[in-house]
Design a protein around this motif. Sequence first.
Motif, PDB file in Angstrom:
ATOM      1  N   LEU A  91       0.880  -1.096   0.035  1.00 12.58           N
ATOM      2  CA  LEU A  91      -0.118   0.158   0.011  1.00 12.58           C
ATOM      3  C   LEU A  91       0.846   1.153  -0.007  1.00 12.58           C
ATOM      4  N   GLY A  92       0.765   2.137  -1.009  1.00 14.11           N
ATOM      5  CA  GLY A  92       1.420   3.258  -1.189  1.00 14.11           C
ATOM      6  C   GLY A  92       0.560   4.526  -0.789  1.00 14.11           C
ATOM      7  N   VAL A  93       0.953   5.294   0.212  1.00  8.41           N
ATOM      8  CA  VAL A  93       0.245   6.521   0.614  1.00  8.41           C
ATOM      9  C   VAL A  93       0.864   7.818   0.264  1.00  8.41           C
ATOM     10  N   CYS A  94       0.360   8.712  -0.514  1.00  8.31           N
ATOM     11  CA  CYS A  94       0.824   9.979  -0.769  1.00  8.31           C
ATOM     12  C   CYS A  94       2.025   9.749  -1.733  1.00  8.31           C
ATOM     13  N   PHE A  95       3.245  10.003  -1.034  1.00 10.80           N
ATOM     14  CA  PHE A  95       4.554   9.985  -1.764  1.00 10.80           C
ATOM     15  C   PHE A  95       4.708   8.352  -2.214  1.00 10.80           C
ATOM     16  N   GLY A  96       4.016   7.490  -1.382  1.00  5.93           N
ATOM     17  CA  GLY A  96       4.043   6.249  -1.612  1.00  5.93           C
ATOM     18  C   GLY A  96       3.399   5.789  -2.925  1.00  5.93           C
ATOM     19  N   HIS A  97       2.324   6.649  -3.068  1.00  9.07           N
ATOM     20  CA  HIS A  97       1.215   6.548  -4.268  1.00  9.07           C
ATOM     21  C   HIS A  97       2.073   6.924  -5.535  1.00  9.07           C
ATOM     22  N   GLN A  98       3.039   7.988  -5.272  1.00 13.84           N
ATOM     23  CA  GLN A  98       3.645   8.637  -6.544  1.00 13.84           C
ATOM     24  C   GLN A  98       5.044   7.648  -6.851  1.00 13.84           C
ATOM     25  N   VAL A  99       5.594   7.017  -5.684  1.00 16.58           N
ATOM     26  CA  VAL A  99       6.900   6.307  -6.028  1.00 16.58           C
ATOM     27  C   VAL A  99       6.536   5.095  -6.678  1.00 16.58           C
ATOM     28  N   VAL A 100       5.171   4.703  -6.425  1.00 15.24           N
ATOM     29  CA  VAL A 100       4.896   3.224  -6.945  1.00 15.24           C
ATOM     30  C   VAL A 100       4.471   3.366  -8.366  1.00 15.24           C
ATOM     31  N   ASN A 101       3.913   4.750  -8.834  1.00 11.80           N
ATOM     32  CA  ASN A 101       3.500   4.832 -10.302  1.00 11.80           C
ATOM     33  C   ASN A 101       4.808   5.422 -10.910  1.00 11.80           C
ATOM     34  N   SER A 102       5.721   5.745 -10.326  1.00 14.92           N
ATOM     35  CA  SER A 102       7.199   6.548 -10.890  1.00 14.92           C
ATOM     36  C   SER A 102       7.965   5.163 -11.259  1.00 14.92           C
ATOM     37  N   ALA A 103       7.829   4.187 -10.223  1.00 13.87           N
ATOM     38  CA  ALA A 103       8.654   2.952 -10.536  1.00 13.87           C
ATOM     39  C   ALA A 103       8.303   2.138 -11.674  1.00 13.87           C
ATOM     40  N   LEU A 104       6.910   1.946 -11.889  1.00 13.54           N
ATOM     41  CA  LEU A 104       6.473   1.196 -12.708  1.00 13.54           C
ATOM     42  C   LEU A 104       6.372   2.131 -14.200  1.00 13.54           C
ATOM     43  N   GLY A 105       7.030   3.168 -14.415  1.00 13.91           N
ATOM     44  CA  GLY A 105       6.882   3.859 -15.774  1.00 13.91           C
ATOM     45  C   GLY A 105       5.959   5.020 -15.549  1.00 13.91           C
ATOM     46  N   GLY A 106       5.284   5.368 -14.895  1.00 17.26           N
ATOM     47  CA  GLY A 106       4.351   6.531 -14.732  1.00 17.26           C
ATOM     48  C   GLY A 106       4.895   7.858 -14.661  1.00 17.26           C
ATOM     49  N   THR A 107       4.248   8.917 -14.573  1.00 13.92           N
ATOM     50  CA  THR A 107       4.686  10.264 -14.301  1.00 13.92           C
ATOM     51  C   THR A 107       4.377  10.920 -13.206  1.00 13.92           C
ATOM     52  N   VAL A 108       5.189  11.511 -12.405  1.00 11.41           N
ATOM     53  CA  VAL A 108       4.749  12.412 -11.271  1.00 11.41           C
ATOM     54  C   VAL A 108       5.184  13.680 -11.515  1.00 11.41           C
ATOM     55  N   GLU A 109       4.301  14.839 -11.340  1.00  8.34           N
ATOM     56  CA  GLU A 109       4.671  16.348 -11.701  1.00  8.34           C
ATOM     57  C   GLU A 109       4.527  17.252 -10.554  1.00  8.34           C
ATOM     58  N   LYS A 110       5.064  18.251 -10.317  1.00  9.52           N
ATOM     59  CA  LYS A 110       4.801  19.340  -9.342  1.00  9.52           C
ATOM     60  C   LYS A 110       3.568  19.865  -9.923  1.00  9.52           C
ATOM     61  N   VAL A 111       2.536  20.139  -8.814  1.00  4.22           N
ATOM     62  CA  VAL A 111       1.349  20.834  -9.041  1.00  4.22           C
ATOM     63  C   VAL A 111       0.959  21.768  -8.150  1.00  4.22           C
ATOM     64  N   GLU A 112      -0.324  22.547  -8.149  1.00  2.00           N
ATOM     65  CA  GLU A 112      -0.706  23.471  -7.095  1.00  2.00           C
ATOM     66  C   GLU A 112      -0.789  22.742  -5.677  1.00  2.00           C
ATOM     67  N   THR A 113      -0.580  23.177  -4.544  1.00  2.00           N
ATOM     68  CA  THR A 113      -0.648  22.594  -3.336  1.00  2.00           C
ATOM     69  C   THR A 113      -1.819  22.477  -2.949  1.00  2.00           C
ATOM     70  N   THR A 114      -2.245  21.225  -2.528  1.00  3.70           N
ATOM     71  CA  THR A 114      -3.729  21.261  -1.669  1.00  3.70           C
ATOM     72  C   THR A 114      -3.283  20.652  -0.168  1.00  3.70           C
ATOM     73  N   HIS A 115      -3.674  21.355   0.636  1.00  2.31           N
ATOM     74  CA  HIS A 115      -3.612  20.933   1.954  1.00  2.31           C
ATOM     75  C   HIS A 115      -5.380  21.251   2.746  1.00  2.31           C
ATOM     76  N   ALA A 116      -6.098  20.264   2.447  1.00  2.00           N
ATOM     77  CA  ALA A 116      -7.681  20.390   2.567  1.00  2.00           C
ATOM     78  C   ALA A 116      -8.095  19.003   2.827  1.00  2.00           C
ATOM     79  N   LEU A 117      -9.369  19.245   3.336  1.00  2.00           N
ATOM     80  CA  LEU A 117     -10.505  17.853   3.232  1.00  2.00           C
ATOM     81  C   LEU A 117     -11.082  17.989   1.778  1.00  2.00           C
ATOM     82  N   VAL A 118     -10.990  17.095   1.120  1.00  2.00           N
ATOM     83  CA  VAL A 118     -11.424  17.148  -0.151  1.00  2.00           C
ATOM     84  C   VAL A 118     -12.457  15.758  -0.362  1.00  2.00           C
ATOM     85  N   GLU A 119     -13.451  15.844  -1.441  1.00  2.00           N
ATOM     86  CA  GLU A 119     -14.269  14.911  -1.867  1.00  2.00           C
ATOM     87  C   GLU A 119     -13.517  14.121  -2.790  1.00  2.00           C
TER      88      GLU A 119
END
Length: 239
Positions: A91-119
Amino acid sequence: MSTADAGKPNLYVVRNEPNPDREYHCDALASWFPDATEVDFVAGERVLLEEADGVVLTGSTAGVYEVDDRPWIAEAEELVRELVDRGIPTLGVCFGHQVVNSALGGTVEKVETTHALVEADLGDDPIFDGVAPVVVALHGDAVTELGDGLVAIASADHARIFGTRHRTAPLWTVQFHPEIEAEHREAIREAGDWDEREFSFADVTPGRVFENFERLAAERTTVDASETHETVETAGTPE
């Protein structure tokens, strides 16, 4: 496979935070797995794969694209590929989510910061059983292209790929933070701006993703133990 008690997986929590002043999220995540072995990946500690029945990858203030400055990130990606090859529940959480996708050939990019409760729009997947759609988002990076073998199982207005699952391996990722509760709000504010929105922490189901993952890992451990037992018995039966 480990020598864990039948039905109880031997879990590892891989801590990926390089900033000692921002480890509150790793501490919070680890608190949901009191029996797990914690591994400080940044400091050089590593998972004993032969003993692991499940691995949880924490968040981080590092970005996966900082691999040239942080060599441990390349090793984290290699760990992901090894976990997939071995079929170890992950199970990958946040950075874990990103490093899993990157490790398997996906792309991770810097975006606008979100610090909030979201739906979030959570898919019909056992990792989301009983998980409320209001979740904690704390990130400035996002997966923009899926890794090989991964499918999106969650989305949000600000992040198209908000969670993933591997097509064949027992691997799940979430961009949000299931470990964070209202008590962590001050630590979040110290780390950056907190955007108060229409949602409340009372709308969140903290830890439910982790409970689901531990159940899924335990089911996998039980099946593997049964198959191993059957193989040994068959091998020892005279023809």
